[in-house]
Design a protein around this motif. Structure first.
Motif, PDB file in Angstrom:
ATOM      1  N   LYS A  46       3.778   1.549  -1.226  1.00  0.00           N
ATOM      2  CA  LYS A  46       4.360   1.722  -2.564  1.00  0.00           C
ATOM      3  C   LYS A  46       3.345   2.346  -3.491  1.00  0.00           C
ATOM      4  O   LYS A  46       3.660   3.238  -4.276  1.00  0.00           O
ATOM      5  CB  LYS A  46       4.792   0.350  -3.109  1.00  0.00           C
ATOM      6  N   LYS A  47       2.126   1.860  -3.366  1.00  0.00           N
ATOM      7  CA  LYS A  47       1.080   2.418  -4.231  1.00  0.00           C
ATOM      8  C   LYS A  47       0.887   3.894  -3.951  1.00  0.00           C
ATOM      9  O   LYS A  47       0.711   4.697  -4.861  1.00  0.00           O
ATOM     10  CB  LYS A  47      -0.234   1.659  -4.000  1.00  0.00           C
ATOM     11  N   ASP A  48       0.910   4.221  -2.661  1.00  0.00           N
ATOM     12  CA  ASP A  48       0.718   5.635  -2.318  1.00  0.00           C
ATOM     13  C   ASP A  48       1.835   6.481  -2.892  1.00  0.00           C
ATOM     14  O   ASP A  48       1.609   7.604  -3.348  1.00  0.00           O
ATOM     15  CB  ASP A  48       0.653   5.800  -0.791  1.00  0.00           C
ATOM     16  N   ARG A  49       3.041   5.940  -2.802  1.00  0.00           N
ATOM     17  CA  ARG A  49       4.175   6.711  -3.321  1.00  0.00           C
ATOM     18  C   ARG A  49       4.062   6.931  -4.817  1.00  0.00           C
ATOM     19  O   ARG A  49       4.433   7.969  -5.336  1.00  0.00           O
ATOM     20  CB  ARG A  49       5.482   5.980  -3.010  1.00  0.00           C
ATOM     21  N   GLN A  50       3.532   5.904  -5.457  1.00  0.00           N
ATOM     22  CA  GLN A  50       3.402   6.022  -6.903  1.00  0.00           C
ATOM     23  C   GLN A  50       2.482   7.165  -7.261  1.00  0.00           C
ATOM     24  O   GLN A  50       2.718   7.919  -8.190  1.00  0.00           O
ATOM     25  CB  GLN A  50       2.860   4.723  -7.499  1.00  0.00           C
ATOM     26  N   TRP A  51       1.375   7.206  -6.485  1.00  0.00           N
ATOM     27  CA  TRP A  51       0.454   8.296  -6.767  1.00  0.00           C
ATOM     28  C   TRP A  51       1.029   9.589  -6.223  1.00  0.00           C
ATOM     29  O   TRP A  51       0.677  10.647  -6.507  1.00  0.00           O
ATOM     30  CB  TRP A  51      -0.912   8.012  -6.128  1.00  0.00           C
ATOM     31  N   ASN A  78       0.817  -1.197   0.000  1.00  0.00           N
ATOM     32  CA  ASN A  78       0.000   0.000   0.000  1.00  0.00           C
ATOM     33  C   ASN A  78       0.860   1.261   0.000  1.00  0.00           C
ATOM     34  O   ASN A  78       0.544   2.245  -0.681  1.00  0.00           O
ATOM     35  CB  ASN A  78      -0.936   0.008   1.220  1.00  0.00           C
TER      36      ASN A  78
END
Lengths: 437, 189
Positions: free
Chosen positions: B184-189, B182
């Motif tokens: 990582k996903k947040d960082r991506q966004w 999660n």
């Protein structure tokens, strides 16, 4: 929630224990507890430290270790060859120690104890290859361990029987009984070699004896276990061993009845009667040792045979056998109360003695059917039950943190309940965490 | 031979399988999700024992009492689970034990009426009561514990503790993994 947090913290603390290892937190306390559980003498050692592991394996029974070292000369091919070798060795010695303690082969239903056997945490691929082997060599060391016991035992038996016959009757009878007890308590996997030697020595000692009746007793007694044990070896399961020995015992008892001995015929009849009473039990041989004790013990064995689990039986017989031996050594006849207490202490001591594989001599010589004990079948069965329960509580003590200092059932049960409840709450918390993330 | 790591792996496999089955039915509500997770975890833990222990069988029976649960259990365990449960002959054993217990308790009550009033015996009886209370508590905690005698109860608790620990370990690592993902996903966004 506070409890769960506290428990998490405790788990973390356990992870930072003086184990000083590098592997993941996940398995740390697991390893700690299960290694602790494996056997007391084996020290707790981190898995990544082969030298320490080697030393810990040395701390267990030395004979067992040497045996295992020979077995593990040809380990499974894998990358970390040495690592696996030591691991499996340690596992095997751990499982072995447990097996010896119980006196039953590792392949028997020790399902509870098997997960507790596992000391270390090798990678799964290597584990699969290595783990199946310890169950096999688990069989051998028991028979091996019986070797020194039995041979020393035989010597002592010969010595005893060659003594002058003032108390010959008693001594011979007592000597007759421990053989059976010792042999039966060893359970399956018994070698034939020592038995033949043993029977031979028994017969030889008999010939040196004075009264005919004593001859008969000893001969019968010595022949019984050897024959029954041979059968047991062929069958390869302790239960069958016991059953066959029952039938053999019965036949031998009848043979005894048939043979007219010039000695005290009434005595013999009584003995065989006592043996006949305990027909279902292999320990009906104790009928030669003394009547009430024979009946009592026979009744106890009957109850035990009625229960389901096999290792329990062997465990129970071993414990009771040792307990009887030690108890007899302490007090000849007499009061019930002190004997019951000493029996318990002696029983535990006997258990430990068998664990270390170097039993003191007294345990084997002075087996007497429990004279002066409460011979009520109820109390005997209860004692057996209590011993079983206390054994399992010991395992639980190792498993549940903070239970080692506590003695007494009630407090330990409290701790166990608290622990299980806290684990369940932890699981709930984790589930919640996962579903929200 | 059951090692902790193999136990954990088995549990993880079956748990993930169960979660996939649940996701196919599209539960979006938090509570339902939690129920699904709990159910699948329970069934996975119990099936890791393959019906050898009493508590695992009891757990499966409890799980399959609901209609949802029953389908779920069937999907995960296949048609084997009925056979496993029947092989254990739990019903007969429990019935026999209950009858035995009833007879024993009546006998004990008859004997207790003649208790001497010595202090030692009194202490014993108090201790026995305490122990009895606690064993009853333990029986309520461990699934399927009511039908067992003391000896097997302790064995079952041992096993249960081990599998609970394994479950907790697996769930911890699972939660960590999902957390990391999660993030990582947040960082991506």
């Amino acid at each position: 929630m506070n409890m769960s947090d506290k428990d998490k913290f405790e788990l973390e603390k356990r992870n930072d224990n003086p184990m000083n290892y590098h592997s993941s937190n996940m398995s740390s306390d697991w390893r700690y507890s299960s290694a602790n559980l494996a056997s007391a003498p084996i020290n707790l050692v981190p898995s990544n430290n082969p030298t320490a592991v080697g030393s810990s394996s040395c701390s267990s029974a030395p004979m067992v270790d040497s045996f295992h070292q020979t077995i593990w000369q040809n380990p499974i091919s894998s990358q970390n060859l040495g690592y696996l070798d030591i691991d499996v060795q340690n596992n095997a010695s751990a499982s072995n120690a447990l097996g010896i303690r119980k006196g039953s082969p590792a392949s028997l239903r020790s399902s509870i104890d098997r997960p507790l056997d596992m000391g270390w945490n090798p990678p799964a691929s290597m584990l699969k290859g290595g783990i199946f082997l310890p169950s096999v060599p688990g069989m051998f060391p028991q028979s091996l361990s019986q070797f020194p016991a039995d041979s020393a035992f035989i010597e002592r038996a010969a010595r005893f029987s060659s003594f002058s016959g003032g108390n010959f009757n008693d001594m011979v009878n007592t000597f007759g009984v421990p053989e059976s007890m010792g042999l039966y308590s060893r359970g399956g996997g018994i070698m034939q070699g020592p038995q033949e030697v043993f029977a031979g020595s028994g017969l030889k000692s008999v010939s040196g004896g004075q009264s005919q009746k004593n001859e008969m007793n000893v001969a019968e007694v010595s022949r019984d276990p050897s024959l029954s044990v041979e059968h047991g070896a062929t069958d390869g399961s302790p239960l069958k061993n016991e059953r066959k020995s029952e039938s053999l015992v019965r036949s031998h008892e009848e043979a005894k009845q048939g043979v007219g001995v010039s000695g005290n015929e009434s005595d013999e009849a009584e003995f065989s009667g006592g043996g006949g009473d305990g027909q279902d039990e292999p320990l009906a041989l104790e009928g030669t040792g003394g009547e009430p004790s024979a009946k009592g013990l026979a009744a106890k064995k009957r109850k035990r045979n009625g229960q389901d689990t096999e290792p329990d039986q062997t465990r129970g017989t071993q414990v009771s056998g040792d307990g009887a031996k030690d108890d007899a050594e302490n007090q000849p006849k007499g009061d019930q109360n002190p004997t019951s207490t000493t029996n318990k202490a002696a029983g535990k001591h006997g258990k430990q003695g068998s664990q270390t594989l170097d039993p003191p001599k007294e345990e084997y010589i002075h087996v007497r059917a429990r004279r002066g004990q409460a011979t009520n079948s109820h109390s005997l069965a209860e004692r057996v039950r209590r011993e079983k329960i206390s054994e399992r509580m010991k395992f639980l003590q190792d498993l549940v943190p903070g239970c080692s200092k506590v003695t007494g059932k009630a407090v330990m049960l409290d701790e166990i309940i608290n622990y299980v409840q806290s684990l369940q709450r932890q699981v709930e918390v984790m589930e919640f965490l996962i579903c929200t993330s | 031979m059951r090692s902790p790591s193999s136990l954990r792996q088995e549990f993880l496999k079956k748990w993930i399988l169960g979660l996939q089955v649940c996701n196919s039915s599209k539960n979006m509500n938090v509570f339902e999700r939690k129920k699904a997770i709990k159910l699948s975890a329970d069934v996975a833990m119990a099936s890791a024992r393959n019906g050898k222990t009493c508590w695992s069988r009891a757990l499966i029976v409890n799980a399959s009492r609901n209609d949802n649960g029953k389908e779920f259990v069937e999907k995960i365990l296949g048609s084997d689970y009925e056979r496993q449960n029947k092989n254990s002959t739990m019903n007969r054993r429990t019935r026999c034990r209950k009858i035995l217990k009833r007879s024993c308790t009546t006998i004990r009550k008859a004997m207790k009426r003649s208790t001497p009033s010595r202090p030692k015996v009194f202490a014993f009886s108090v201790a026995k009561k305490m122990i009895k209370k606690r064993t009853q508590l333990l029986k309520s905690v461990v699934p399927g514990g009511e039908f067992m005698d003391e000896v097997s109860l302790i064995e079952e608790t041992l096993d249960y503790i081990i599998s609970l620990r394994a479950q907790i370990d697996v769930m911890k690592s699972f939660a960590n993994a999902t957390e990391i993902e999660n993030r990582k996903k947040d960082r991506q966004w």
